[in-house]
Design a protein around this motif. Structure first.
Motif, mmCIF file in Angstrom:
data_model
loop_
_atom_site.group_PDB
_atom_site.id
_atom_site.type_symbol
_atom_site.label_atom_id
_atom_site.label_comp_id
_atom_site.label_asym_id
_atom_site.label_seq_id
_atom_site.Cartn_x
_atom_site.Cartn_y
_atom_site.Cartn_z
ATOM 1 N N GLY A 111 40.926 30.240 54.855
ATOM 2 C CA GLY A 111 39.726 30.342 53.241
ATOM 3 C C GLY A 111 39.953 28.761 52.192
ATOM 4 N N VAL A 112 38.426 28.776 51.998
ATOM 5 C CA VAL A 112 38.814 27.550 50.750
ATOM 6 C C VAL A 112 38.747 28.774 49.551
ATOM 7 N N LEU A 113 39.857 28.397 48.226
ATOM 8 C CA LEU A 113 40.036 28.924 47.640
ATOM 9 C C LEU A 113 39.393 28.778 46.356
ATOM 10 N N THR A 114 38.565 29.891 45.538
ATOM 11 C CA THR A 114 37.763 30.123 44.721
ATOM 12 C C THR A 114 38.460 30.973 43.385
ATOM 13 N N TYR A 115 38.759 30.620 42.385
ATOM 14 C CA TYR A 115 39.163 31.486 41.177
ATOM 15 C C TYR A 115 37.346 31.201 39.864
ATOM 16 N N PRO A 116 37.319 31.752 38.788
ATOM 17 C CA PRO A 116 37.065 32.460 37.603
ATOM 18 C C PRO A 116 37.509 30.750 36.597
ATOM 19 N N SER A 117 38.448 31.528 36.239
ATOM 20 C CA SER A 117 39.324 30.519 35.940
ATOM 21 C C SER A 117 40.617 30.149 35.735
ATOM 22 N N PRO A 118 40.950 28.925 35.423
ATOM 23 C CA PRO A 118 42.296 28.318 35.332
ATOM 24 C C PRO A 118 43.164 28.615 34.138
ATOM 25 N N LEU A 119 42.620 29.459 33.220
ATOM 26 C CA LEU A 119 43.608 29.833 32.004
ATOM 27 C C LEU A 119 45.066 31.378 32.744
ATOM 28 N N PRO A 120 45.526 31.643 32.165
ATOM 29 C CA PRO A 120 46.122 32.743 32.015
ATOM 30 C C PRO A 120 45.083 34.351 31.880
ATOM 31 N N ARG A 121 45.161 35.133 32.201
ATOM 32 C CA ARG A 121 44.125 36.425 31.652
ATOM 33 C C ARG A 121 44.562 37.640 32.451
ATOM 34 N N ARG A 122 44.130 38.583 31.371
ATOM 35 C CA ARG A 122 44.348 40.159 31.276
ATOM 36 C C ARG A 122 43.320 40.794 32.331
ATOM 37 N N VAL A 123 43.984 41.072 34.023
ATOM 38 C CA VAL A 123 43.532 41.230 35.323
ATOM 39 C C VAL A 123 44.110 43.162 34.915
ATOM 40 N N MET A 124 42.963 43.922 35.377
ATOM 41 C CA MET A 124 42.324 45.266 35.574
ATOM 42 C C MET A 124 42.806 45.539 36.778
ATOM 43 N N LYS A 125 43.831 46.515 37.062
ATOM 44 C CA LYS A 125 44.546 46.958 38.918
ATOM 45 C C LYS A 125 42.795 46.800 39.951
ATOM 46 N N ASP A 126 43.130 46.196 40.581
ATOM 47 C CA ASP A 126 42.336 46.119 42.244
ATOM 48 C C ASP A 126 41.637 45.284 41.870
ATOM 49 N N GLU A 127 40.993 44.257 40.754
ATOM 50 C CA GLU A 127 40.275 43.453 40.229
ATOM 51 C C GLU A 127 40.012 42.503 41.068
ATOM 52 N N ALA A 128 38.919 41.638 41.367
ATOM 53 C CA ALA A 128 39.764 40.325 41.986
ATOM 54 C C ALA A 128 39.491 38.959 41.477
ATOM 55 N N VAL A 129 41.317 39.103 41.091
ATOM 56 C CA VAL A 129 41.442 37.711 41.073
ATOM 57 C C VAL A 129 41.084 36.251 41.299
ATOM 58 N N GLY B 230 47.216 44.558 43.378
ATOM 59 C CA GLY B 230 47.818 46.058 42.717
ATOM 60 C C GLY B 230 47.972 46.618 41.348
ATOM 61 N N VAL B 231 48.335 46.157 40.518
ATOM 62 C CA VAL B 231 48.583 46.337 39.138
ATOM 63 C C VAL B 231 47.540 44.948 38.477
ATOM 64 N N ALA B 232 47.870 46.212 36.586
ATOM 65 C CA ALA B 232 47.283 45.644 36.175
ATOM 66 C C ALA B 232 48.229 44.662 35.664
ATOM 67 N N GLY B 233 47.568 43.753 34.598
ATOM 68 C CA GLY B 233 48.667 42.051 34.359
ATOM 69 C C GLY B 233 47.455 41.157 33.980
ATOM 70 N N TYR B 234 48.597 39.354 33.353
ATOM 71 C CA TYR B 234 48.143 38.586 33.061
ATOM 72 C C TYR B 234 48.164 38.322 34.808
ATOM 73 N N PHE B 235 47.546 37.832 35.474
ATOM 74 C CA PHE B 235 46.740 36.210 36.163
ATOM 75 C C PHE B 235 47.146 35.398 36.201
#
Length: 306
Positions: free
Chosen positions: A75-93, A104-109
């Protein structure tokens, strides 16, 4: 007539010779008086309190645990920001044709790669090397790029975890004392406060010390590069400062001519030259002690300061 002129010339020569001898004698007497005056009345200076800290540059590399996040479908890739950011478990990145890619885990994406993912590890960087592998640029994935299933769409640095650093430092006595105590003080910018970084391991290579540190911070922005630079502050000592000219070497010992009442006395000191033509003294004299300013011009003995 010629004899009279010769006699007059001789008298004048004798006269001028006498004047010259008198002038030389007066100058010698004056110089002797001046030498005695300077010896008895030398310029003096008081030792002033001073603190000294060694600042060593640290230029190293960062280590963290990371994992690739891969496309779950074509598929065609889309994402909200090119900057590193904190994400929660099960969050859509990110999304592929609008279908969410979750972690699957919280962290920096960050939707970016440098080709060192899952290869930039302690076991590769620590043992037996004198230089680190070259840092590769971080390439941001194109928002709107077509991806195939299994292609990496970014990387996740799970949190919480310690941010670690490997670096080489110039070896000094005070740095070795700090390292053996299990920590070093670091500062990111001149106006920042110092922070303590724990020493996980160290290796004495001779003139350099290789250190493996746990840094006291881990903001999301740090995963934008694997390089790291800061200052290490060590050897925080208190002492006194005097001008360089007050310090002399006598009998293989470094010292000053300390003024005690109406006498000067050679006093051994410990210290080292610092900026501004000063000498930092850690032992031998105290703040407020008076020493001769130009010690190489004066002999020990009686002085008259007033």
């Amino acid at each position: 007539m010629a004899s009279k002129n010769s006699g007059g010339l001789l008298k004048r020569l004798i006269y001028y010779a006498i004047l010259l001898s008198l002038a030389v004698g007066v100058i010698k007497v004056y110089l002797l008086w001046l030498d005695g005056y300077v010896t008895l009345r030398p310029e003096v200076v008081a030792a002033v309190p001073m603190g000294y800290v060694e600042e060593l540059p640290l230029d190293g590399v960062l280590i963290w645990d990371e994992q690739l996040i891969t496309a779950t479908r074509d598929g065609v890739l889309t994402y909200p920001s090119p900057l590193p950011r904190r994400v929660m478990k099960d969050e859509a990145v990110a999304a592929l044709d609008g279908v969410a890619v979750r972690v699957g885990v919280a962290g920096y994406f960050i939707p970016a790669l440098d080709g060192e993912e899952e290869e930039w590890v302690y076991s590769r960087l620590w043992p037996g090397i004198s230089a680190f592998p070259p840092l590769r640029p971080l390439n941001i994935l194109d928002n709107g790029a077509r991806m195939r299933r299994g292609d990496p769409v970014g990387k996740l640095v799970p949190q919480p975890q310690d941010l670690r650093c490997i670096a080489y430092l110039d070896k000094t006595v005070s740095l070795m004392q700090d390292i053996k105590n299990g920590f070093v003080e670091i500062r990111m910018n001149p106006d920042d406060k110092t922070q303590r970084a724990d020493v996980r391991a160290y290796w004495d290579t001779g003139q350099k010390i290789k250190v493996y540190l746990t840094l006291p911070f881990f903001p999301a922005s740090m995963i934008s590069t694997r390089g790291f630079a800061c200052s290490v502050l060590t050897g925080n000592r208190r002492g006194v400062a005097v001008p360089d000219s007050a310090v002399i070497l006598r009998g293989g010992k470094t010292g000053v001519l300390k003024v005690l009442g109406g006498m000067t006395e050679f006093t051994e000191v410990e210290g080292f030259p610092t900026e501004g033509d000063n000498f930092f003294i850690t032992r031998g004299i105290l703040s407020g002690n008076v020493v001769v300013l130009h010690a190489d011009r004066i002999k020990e003995g009686v002085v008259r300061l007033w």
